[in-house]
Design a protein around this motif. Structure first.
Motif, PDB file in Angstrom:
ATOM      1  N   TYR A 178       0.816  -1.227   0.000  1.00 61.33           N
ATOM      2  CA  TYR A 178       0.000   0.000   0.000  1.00 61.33           C
ATOM      3  C   TYR A 178       0.847   1.274   0.000  1.00 61.33           C
ATOM      4  N   ASN A 210      -2.801  -6.185  12.605  1.00 61.69           N
ATOM      5  CA  ASN A 210      -3.078  -4.747  12.669  1.00 61.69           C
ATOM      6  C   ASN A 210      -3.530  -4.397  14.096  1.00 61.69           C
ATOM      7  N   GLU A 219     -11.411  -7.029   4.590  1.00 64.04           N
ATOM      8  CA  GLU A 219     -11.676  -5.967   5.566  1.00 64.04           C
ATOM      9  C   GLU A 219     -12.933  -5.188   5.179  1.00 64.04           C
ATOM     10  N   MET A 221      -0.644   5.163   5.623  1.00 65.91           N
ATOM     11  CA  MET A 221       0.392   4.548   4.769  1.00 65.91           C
ATOM     12  C   MET A 221       1.105   5.651   3.976  1.00 65.91           C
ATOM     13  N   CYS A 252      -2.297   3.232  12.197  1.00 70.52           N
ATOM     14  CA  CYS A 252      -3.361   2.515  11.483  1.00 70.52           C
ATOM     15  C   CYS A 252      -4.630   2.749  12.296  1.00 70.52           C
ATOM     16  N   CYS A 288     -11.562  -1.063   9.375  1.00 69.25           N
ATOM     17  CA  CYS A 288     -10.594  -0.254   8.619  1.00 69.25           C
ATOM     18  C   CYS A 288     -11.348   0.893   7.966  1.00 69.25           C
ATOM     19  N   CYS A 335      -4.748   5.012   1.646  1.00 68.36           N
ATOM     20  CA  CYS A 335      -4.733   4.981   3.116  1.00 68.36           C
ATOM     21  C   CYS A 335      -3.835   6.143   3.575  1.00 68.36           C
ATOM     22  N   HIS A 373     -11.224   0.444   3.978  1.00 68.74           N
ATOM     23  CA  HIS A 373     -12.039  -0.608   3.344  1.00 68.74           C
ATOM     24  C   HIS A 373     -13.532  -0.480   3.644  1.00 68.74           C
ATOM     25  N   MET A 424      -7.397   1.321  12.294  1.00 69.52           N
ATOM     26  CA  MET A 424      -7.994   0.087  12.833  1.00 69.52           C
ATOM     27  C   MET A 424      -7.256  -0.354  14.116  1.00 69.52           C
TER      28      MET A 424
HETATM   29 FE1  SF4 Z   1      -4.917   0.299   8.721  1.00 66.78          FE
HETATM   30 FE2  SF4 Z   1      -4.642   1.630   6.423  1.00 66.78          FE
HETATM   31 FE3  SF4 Z   1      -4.590  -1.069   6.443  1.00 66.78          FE
HETATM   32 FE4  SF4 Z   1      -6.858   0.225   6.895  1.00 66.78          FE
HETATM   33  S1  SF4 Z   1      -5.663   0.258   4.995  1.00 66.78           S
HETATM   34  S2  SF4 Z   1      -6.081  -1.483   8.077  1.00 66.78           S
HETATM   35  S3  SF4 Z   1      -6.184   2.035   8.044  1.00 66.78           S
HETATM   36  S4  SF4 Z   1      -3.111   0.326   7.408  1.00 66.78           S
END
Ligand code: SF4
Ligand code: 13P
Length: 368
Positions: free
Chosen positions: A48, A143, A258, A323, A110, A230, A320, A233, A112
């Motif tokens: 990502y 995560n 997710e 990320m 993150c 998330c 994201c 997602h 989540m």
């Molecule tokens: Fe976490 Fe980003 Fe993965 Fe979603 S996409 S679980 S917010 S790292």
């Protein structure tokens, strides 16, 4: 360290010596530092991550592959992790003491993982074990914080990633009558449903209200889903699926687990990041795909497969955001700090936490 350095670290703001560089200068600097450090430096990159960073990764993978690769690497002194905080923590737990793990921007968290903290988890465990006795095994998606991995390891459970969730949930259901699955309710629900657990056998743990949500008979509950998700997602909806079906009836829909249950049920395929990449790689030229996952990856797949039609399942999707905190300037800055002999943003999981977290990770890696 001076006040300005402290503030810079907290906010992720970079010094002018970095912000004044052109892209070409930054790229040349990364190449040069990589050349000078050789095998002493290792840069893992999650799928990502942005292209500007991924181009310099020594290994690109999903969260499971990056955990495996980090555990195997014994020669790098510096591991500059291009991913998010929980991945860097996992790398620190799995690498040797003399190896330093660095996250180029501390703001790369993150959302989540932030939805479950250790205090909530311990409170939940007290209530759940009061109600269900010693019949629960905890599983946590990678995560999650190192503290939660440690709690899970201490209580006989394991970590999971999206690419081994089926295997791990199956294993856990063979160990105890029921599972507590943290922190992603959607991955937990989708995986358990695929394994034949009915929705009526799943309950949701609400960490804010500190209570279990379930309509039916509590004794029949097999899977307790932590109420986390998330924020990327969750942005794929049934409406997105209806529009693709209406406007592009030949298009196949593939999503990450997710995503919500309704979205997963209505798509043609669902699976981990690795599964999505492999499915697109192996698909026939001329095929068309709507993908429900992170946007940096979707854009990369679009560029890598000019012979296929690929779109994001949600046309207004963004990458994201956490990320994306890891960008070329932060990568250059981290590498410069190593060269100055003052590495910054070192991720350290304390020994007590790591001791139990490693049990949870090893139970997964042994079955991965
Ligand atoms: Fe976490 Fe980003 Fe993965 Fe979603 S996409 S679980 S917010 S790292
Ligand atoms: P993977 O386990 O598929 O790499 O996913 C990690 C992640 O953060 C997905 O949002």
């Amino acid at each position: 360290m001076g006040l300005l350095d402290e503030l810079t670290k907290e906010t992720g703001v970079l010094p002018e010596s970095i912000t004044s560089l052109t892209t070409e200068e930054m790229e040349n600097r990364v190449r040069e530092i990589k050349r000078q450090l050789g095998k002493k430096l290792f840069i893992p990159g999650h799928h990502y991550q942005k292209d500007e960073v991924i181009q310099f990764a020594d290994a690109v993978g999903d969260s499971l592959q990056l955990a495996q690769i980090s555990a195997q690497n014994k020669e790098a002194e510096f591991i500059v992790f291009c991913g998010v905080h929980f991945m860097a923590e996992t790398a620190d737990i799995l690498t040797d003491e003399n190896q330093v793990v660095i996250l180029p921007d501390m703001r790369a968290g993150c959302s989540m993982a932030d939805m479950a903290d250790i205090y909530q988890t311990e409170k939940a465990w007290v209530k759940l074990t009061e109600r269900f006795g010693d019949t629960i095994i905890p599983l946590t998606y990678v995560n999650s914080t190192a503290a939660i991995k440690s709690f899970v390891g201490k209580n006989g459970g394991a970590t999971v990633t999206s690419s081994n969730a089926h295997k791990m949930v199956e294993w856990a259901l063979g160990q105890k009558e029921r599972i507590l699955f943290l922190p992603d309710q959607h991955l937990g629900r989708n995986t358990a449903a695929d394994l034949g657990v009915s929705l009526s056998e799943m309950a949701v743990w609400d960490p804010i209200r500190n209570e279990l949500i379930h309509d039916g008979d509590l004794d029949g509950v097999k899977v307790i889903l932590w109420k986390g998700h998330c924020s990327v997602h969750e942005n794929f909806t049934e409406k997105n699926i209806e529009e693709i079906r209406k406007n592009h009836p030949d298009m196949k829909i593939i999503v990450h687990p997710e995503c919500r249950r309704e979205v997963v049920e209505k798509s043609d395929f669902n699976g981990s990041t690795k599964y999505i990449i492999e499915t697109i790689d192996q698909s026939a030229p001329g095929s068309s795909w709507a993908i429900g996952t992170e946007m940096n990856l979707v854009k990369r797949l679009i560029n890598q497969h000019p012979d296929k039609t690929i779109v994001s399942l949600n046309p207004y999707m963004c990458p994201c955001l956490t990320m994306n905190r890891i960008d070329l300037p932060h990568l250059v800055w981290s590498l410069e700090k190593i060269m100055e002999g003052e590495p910054e943003n070192i991720i350290t999981v304390d020994e007590d936490t790591a001791r139990n977290a490693i049990f949870a990770l090893e139970r997964m890696l042994a079955r991965a």
